[in-house]
Scaffold this motif. Structure first.
Motif, PDB file in Angstrom:
ATOM      1  N   TRP A 196       0.451  -1.703   0.089  1.00 51.79           N
ATOM      2  CA  TRP A 196       0.301   0.092  -0.035  1.00 51.79           C
ATOM      3  C   TRP A 196       1.085   1.303  -0.187  1.00 51.79           C
ATOM      4  O   TRP A 196       0.399   2.305  -0.475  1.00 51.79           O
ATOM      5  CB  TRP A 196      -0.857  -0.143   1.100  1.00 51.79           C
ATOM      6  CG  TRP A 196      -2.788  -0.509   0.666  1.00 51.79           C
ATOM      7  CD1 TRP A 196      -2.953  -1.928   1.390  1.00 51.79           C
ATOM      8  CD2 TRP A 196      -3.322  -0.036   0.129  1.00 51.79           C
ATOM      9  NE1 TRP A 196      -4.164  -2.414   0.928  1.00 51.79           N
ATOM     10  CE2 TRP A 196      -3.984  -1.861   0.156  1.00 51.79           C
ATOM     11  CE3 TRP A 196      -3.494   0.970  -0.869  1.00 51.79           C
ATOM     12  CZ2 TRP A 196      -4.943  -0.852  -0.392  1.00 51.79           C
ATOM     13  CZ3 TRP A 196      -4.785   0.943  -1.518  1.00 51.79           C
ATOM     14  CH2 TRP A 196      -5.731  -0.027  -1.806  1.00 51.79           C
ATOM     15  N   LYS A 197       2.075   1.276   0.389  1.00 50.68           N
ATOM     16  CA  LYS A 197       2.874   2.422   0.853  1.00 50.68           C
ATOM     17  C   LYS A 197       3.448   2.334  -0.776  1.00 50.68           C
ATOM     18  O   LYS A 197       3.559   3.276  -1.397  1.00 50.68           O
ATOM     19  CB  LYS A 197       4.107   2.536   2.093  1.00 50.68           C
ATOM     20  CG  LYS A 197       4.160   2.042   3.023  1.00 50.68           C
ATOM     21  CD  LYS A 197       5.117   2.063   3.769  1.00 50.68           C
ATOM     22  CE  LYS A 197       5.165   1.911   5.424  1.00 50.68           C
ATOM     23  NZ  LYS A 197       6.007   1.950   6.053  1.00 50.68           N
ATOM     24  N   TRP A 198       4.261   1.804  -1.578  1.00 54.62           N
ATOM     25  CA  TRP A 198       4.534   1.863  -3.101  1.00 54.62           C
ATOM     26  C   TRP A 198       2.883   1.702  -3.859  1.00 54.62           C
ATOM     27  O   TRP A 198       3.241   3.321  -4.327  1.00 54.62           O
ATOM     28  CB  TRP A 198       5.568   0.286  -2.924  1.00 54.62           C
ATOM     29  CG  TRP A 198       5.170   0.378  -4.461  1.00 54.62           C
ATOM     30  CD1 TRP A 198       4.996   0.910  -6.133  1.00 54.62           C
ATOM     31  CD2 TRP A 198       6.851   0.093  -4.705  1.00 54.62           C
ATOM     32  NE1 TRP A 198       6.080   0.461  -6.892  1.00 54.62           N
ATOM     33  CE2 TRP A 198       7.027   0.258  -6.404  1.00 54.62           C
ATOM     34  CE3 TRP A 198       8.012   0.539  -3.802  1.00 54.62           C
ATOM     35  CZ2 TRP A 198       8.113   0.807  -6.552  1.00 54.62           C
ATOM     36  CZ3 TRP A 198       9.368   0.703  -4.690  1.00 54.62           C
ATOM     37  CH2 TRP A 198       9.168   0.612  -6.159  1.00 54.62           C
ATOM     38  N   LYS A 199       1.833   1.647  -3.481  1.00 46.28           N
ATOM     39  CA  LYS A 199       0.905   2.216  -4.373  1.00 46.28           C
ATOM     40  C   LYS A 199       0.800   3.102  -4.315  1.00 46.28           C
ATOM     41  O   LYS A 199       0.334   4.301  -5.741  1.00 46.28           O
ATOM     42  CB  LYS A 199      -0.618   1.121  -4.324  1.00 46.28           C
ATOM     43  CG  LYS A 199      -1.959   1.406  -5.100  1.00 46.28           C
ATOM     44  CD  LYS A 199      -3.012   0.389  -4.390  1.00 46.28           C
ATOM     45  CE  LYS A 199      -2.046  -1.205  -5.175  1.00 46.28           C
ATOM     46  NZ  LYS A 199      -2.498  -1.143  -6.695  1.00 46.28           N
ATOM     47  N   ILE A 200       0.439   3.580  -3.040  1.00 38.26           N
ATOM     48  CA  ILE A 200       0.010   5.117  -3.097  1.00 38.26           C
ATOM     49  C   ILE A 200       1.220   5.937  -3.546  1.00 38.26           C
ATOM     50  O   ILE A 200       0.683   7.093  -4.204  1.00 38.26           O
ATOM     51  CB  ILE A 200      -0.080   5.414  -1.469  1.00 38.26           C
ATOM     52  CG1 ILE A 200      -1.952   4.623  -0.547  1.00 38.26           C
ATOM     53  CG2 ILE A 200      -0.679   7.468  -0.946  1.00 38.26           C
ATOM     54  CD1 ILE A 200      -1.532   4.753   0.358  1.00 38.26           C
ATOM     55  N   ARG A 201       2.312   6.091  -3.256  1.00 36.58           N
ATOM     56  CA  ARG A 201       3.827   7.155  -3.593  1.00 36.58           C
ATOM     57  C   ARG A 201       4.131   7.261  -5.091  1.00 36.58           C
ATOM     58  O   ARG A 201       3.564   8.315  -6.282  1.00 36.58           O
ATOM     59  CB  ARG A 201       4.731   6.614  -2.842  1.00 36.58           C
ATOM     60  CG  ARG A 201       4.270   6.972  -1.288  1.00 36.58           C
ATOM     61  CD  ARG A 201       4.263   8.321  -0.791  1.00 36.58           C
ATOM     62  NE  ARG A 201       4.709   9.404  -1.665  1.00 36.58           N
ATOM     63  CZ  ARG A 201       4.479  10.682  -1.452  1.00 36.58           C
ATOM     64  NH1 ARG A 201       3.774  11.319  -1.121  1.00 36.58           N
ATOM     65  NH2 ARG A 201       5.124  11.859  -2.135  1.00 36.58           N
ATOM     66  N   HIS A 202       3.511   6.049  -5.463  1.00 39.65           N
ATOM     67  CA  HIS A 202       3.677   5.608  -7.242  1.00 39.65           C
ATOM     68  C   HIS A 202       2.564   6.731  -8.223  1.00 39.65           C
ATOM     69  O   HIS A 202       2.194   7.537  -8.705  1.00 39.65           O
ATOM     70  CB  HIS A 202       3.381   4.011  -7.498  1.00 39.65           C
ATOM     71  CG  HIS A 202       3.443   4.217  -8.864  1.00 39.65           C
ATOM     72  ND1 HIS A 202       4.290   4.237  -9.593  1.00 39.65           N
ATOM     73  CD2 HIS A 202       2.415   3.136  -9.661  1.00 39.65           C
ATOM     74  CE1 HIS A 202       4.296   3.747 -10.973  1.00 39.65           C
ATOM     75  NE2 HIS A 202       2.984   3.103 -10.893  1.00 39.65           N
ATOM     76  N   TYR A 203       1.249   6.725  -7.088  1.00 43.23           N
ATOM     77  CA  TYR A 203       0.238   6.152  -8.175  1.00 43.23           C
ATOM     78  C   TYR A 203       0.446   8.333  -7.916  1.00 43.23           C
ATOM     79  O   TYR A 203      -0.215   9.312  -9.207  1.00 43.23           O
ATOM     80  CB  TYR A 203      -1.224   6.081  -6.869  1.00 43.23           C
ATOM     81  CG  TYR A 203      -2.640   6.936  -7.308  1.00 43.23           C
ATOM     82  CD1 TYR A 203      -3.099   7.118  -9.457  1.00 43.23           C
ATOM     83  CD2 TYR A 203      -3.556   7.987  -7.056  1.00 43.23           C
ATOM     84  CE1 TYR A 203      -4.424   7.186  -9.643  1.00 43.23           C
ATOM     85  CE2 TYR A 203      -4.410   8.820  -7.909  1.00 43.23           C
ATOM     86  CZ  TYR A 203      -5.271   8.006  -9.463  1.00 43.23           C
ATOM     87  OH  TYR A 203      -6.206   8.910  -9.645  1.00 43.23           O
ATOM     88  N   ILE A 204       0.382   8.490  -6.645  1.00 42.64           N
ATOM     89  CA  ILE A 204       0.324   9.992  -6.613  1.00 42.64           C
ATOM     90  C   ILE A 204       1.740  10.295  -7.877  1.00 42.64           C
ATOM     91  O   ILE A 204       1.406  12.089  -8.420  1.00 42.64           O
ATOM     92  CB  ILE A 204       0.915  10.901  -5.485  1.00 42.64           C
ATOM     93  CG1 ILE A 204      -0.299  10.729  -4.315  1.00 42.64           C
ATOM     94  CG2 ILE A 204       1.483  12.556  -4.905  1.00 42.64           C
ATOM     95  CD1 ILE A 204      -0.209  10.495  -2.910  1.00 42.64           C
ATOM     96  N   ASN A 205       2.918   9.677  -7.898  1.00 35.16           N
ATOM     97  CA  ASN A 205       4.438  10.177  -8.697  1.00 35.16           C
ATOM     98  C   ASN A 205       3.717   9.810 -10.509  1.00 35.16           C
ATOM     99  O   ASN A 205       3.585  11.147 -11.150  1.00 35.16           O
ATOM    100  CB  ASN A 205       4.650   9.683  -8.626  1.00 35.16           C
ATOM    101  CG  ASN A 205       5.824   9.608  -7.207  1.00 35.16           C
ATOM    102  OD1 ASN A 205       5.667  10.605  -6.459  1.00 35.16           O
ATOM    103  ND2 ASN A 205       6.723   8.782  -6.949  1.00 35.16           N
ATOM    104  N   VAL A 206       2.678   8.831 -10.873  1.00 34.86           N
ATOM    105  CA  VAL A 206       2.230   9.335 -11.787  1.00 34.86           C
ATOM    106  C   VAL A 206       1.932  10.027 -12.562  1.00 34.86           C
ATOM    107  O   VAL A 206       1.773  10.904 -13.557  1.00 34.86           O
ATOM    108  CB  VAL A 206       1.564   7.881 -12.064  1.00 34.86           C
ATOM    109  CG1 VAL A 206       0.734   7.574 -13.533  1.00 34.86           C
ATOM    110  CG2 VAL A 206       2.850   6.115 -11.837  1.00 34.86           C
TER     111      VAL A 206
END
Length: 496
Positions: A290-300
């Motif tokens: 979930w940490k990765w998913k949230i930060r990745h989504y915001i980056n994209v």
């Protein structure tokens, strides 16, 4: 009819009154706590409990939070006094994008907020009329924050090397100062080194084809007045791109072309939509996925430039927004009349006199020679976490895998004893801890988290000494004269 009365706002109290209030607030809270740590020396040299590298907003908040807990944490910064962080040097926005009501580094103390600082000087009506905080006014507030809390900041101290010495439990800092080389020993070190804290500015490799004097990164210190009359290109569409473009235009650039790879400029700040106390306090406890998913989504999705910064550019007739324009090649040529940069894109060739890359930052230890002794041993997320298919993200992969107190962890146990005594309190901590170590909204949460973590670690490290103090503590609270012992009751004979 009863005449109506108009209530007027009270006049500003002034900074002296606010500073007296700060002192009173801290006294009411019994802060700072008294020092509770043993004095530590090594070969006759003092060993600091904590040394903080960086006197920007994050470094000062961390130092103040540690001091409130009774832990001395002096700060060392490479900049001259009053010019720490980006606000008065490389930042070029007119105002902050953050809402004025955010409490920033106040650490839960109302009298330490920007609002208190502002209203004490300009009054409530001016506060109500204020839209966004002017950038240089924010810098003035941070200067006051340092002054009113009497933080110990050693300016013009450039860190040359960070050496954890596992054998004796200290971290050695080699520094260059105005008075020559200096070595500082500390039990723990906090790296509050800003947005580029574990790396630096990133530019496309093709920039090597250009002489260094015809291009800059948006984070470089430079005199934009030198762009007067020049054709300027700006690569990017984020906040720094808009600020750089606007500053060039306001400095008299003949034209500014923004080369924007996307077909459209992002419209929605997804990070703002996710902001809540739940995420602020809960991110660090989420599963890695979930940490990765949230930060990745915001980056994209990317953070859009502020509306005001974009309008600051578009009000100039000689500004052009080239959407869907991908840079393919760079060339520096002399066409017989002038030297120029030729940028080949999917939409043709652009000709410039100067090029500004607003292309962000990369976590890249190799750019920071002061970390050479720890970089090969520090564990990043890519060393232990296999991200989901389709969620490739170089920034996240390179992010340091931090412990609960923001401490670095070894890639291979035992290869760098003492590495965990180095704590990362800057933007690269975002994947492990959330955005609590570099941005205004939650910096106080992060500062208190790292301070509490380090304080508890220091206590555990000295537990024998503390237990010895517990055993030898002999300050009486009861003296024995507070009562009179009762006489034993008279025993009556029982008839046989």
């Amino acid at each position: 009819m009863t005449p109506t009365t108009t209530r007027t706002a009270p006049p500003p109290q002034g900074l002296e009154a606010l500073e007296a209030r700060v002192r009173q607030d801290l006294a009411w809270l019994d802060l700072p706590a008294k020092n509770w740590l043993p004095t530590t020396e090594m070969n006759g040299e003092e060993v600091l409990p904590v040394a903080v590298i960086g006197a920007g907003m994050g470094g000062m908040a961390a130092s103040a939070a540690l001091r409130f807990l009774g832990v001395n944490a002096p700060i060392f910064d490479r900049s001259p006094a009053g010019f720490e962080g980006p606000w008065a040097t490389t930042a070029r926005m007119e105002t902050l994008r953050s809402p004025k009501t955010l409490t920033g580094p106040a650490l839960g103390k109302p009298s330490l907020t920007f609002r208190a600082w502002f209203e004490s000087q300009f009054g409530i009506e001016e506060w109500d009329a204020l839209d966004k905080i002017p950038r240089l006014q924010w810098m003035d507030y941070l200067r006051w924050y340092r002054k009113v809390l009497d933080l110990e900041v050693n300016n013009e101290h450039r860190v040359l090397a960070v050496h954890p010495r596992g054998a004796d439990g200290v971290v050695q800092l080699d520094m260059q100062t105005p008075n020559g080389p200096r070595t500082v020993l500390a039990r723990h070190v906090v790296l509050a080194t800003g947005r580029d804290g574990l790396g630096g500015a990133w530019v496309p490799p093709m920039s090597d084809k250009l002489p260094r004097n015809v291009w800059a990164h948006s984070s470089d210190e430079m005199d934009y007045g030198t762009l007067k009359g020049k054709r300027v290109g700006v690569v990017g569409a984020g906040a720094s791109a808009m600020d750089s473009a606007a500053t060039a235009l306001e400095s008299g650039a003949a034209s500014v072309d923004l080369l924007i790879r996307r077909a459209d400029i992002p419209r929605v700040n997804k990070g703002k939509g996710a902001g809540s106390p739940g995420l602020t306090y809960g991110h660090e406890r989420l599963a890695d996925e979930w940490k990765w998913k949230i930060r990745h989504y915001i980056n994209v999705q990317q953070v859009p430039p502020p509306r005001g910064s974009t309008l600051r550019v578009s009000r100039h007739e000689n500004a052009r927004f080239n959407l869907g324009t991908q840079m393919l090649d760079l060339e520096y040529v002399n066409d017989g009349t002038r030297d120029e940069i030729r940028v080949t894109t999917n939409k043709g060739v652009f000709k410039f006199d100067f090029l500004i890359f607003s292309t962000g930052f990369r976590i890249d230890w190799s750019q920071r020679s002061e970390f050479a002794a720890i970089a090969p041993f520090a564990r990043s997320w890519k060393d232990r976490f296999e991200h989901p298919v389709g969620e490739d993200d170089q920034e996240l992969a390179d992010s340091p895998d931090l412990g609960p107190s923001f401490e670095l962890q070894e890639k291979t146990p035992g290869t760098c004893p003492g590495l965990s005594r180095v704590h990362v309190f800057s933007y690269p901590a975002a994947l492990s801890h959330g955005t609590v170590s570099g941005d205004i909204p939650a910096v106080s949460v992060g500062a208190q988290r790292i301070a509490q973590g380090i304080a508890s670690t220091l206590y555990a490290e000295d537990i024998d000494w503390h237990f010895g103090n517990l055993q030898t503590f002999e300050e009486p609270e009861v003296f024995g004269d507070e009562w009179t012992p009762a006489e034993p009751p008279v025993q009556e004979e029982v008839p046989s």
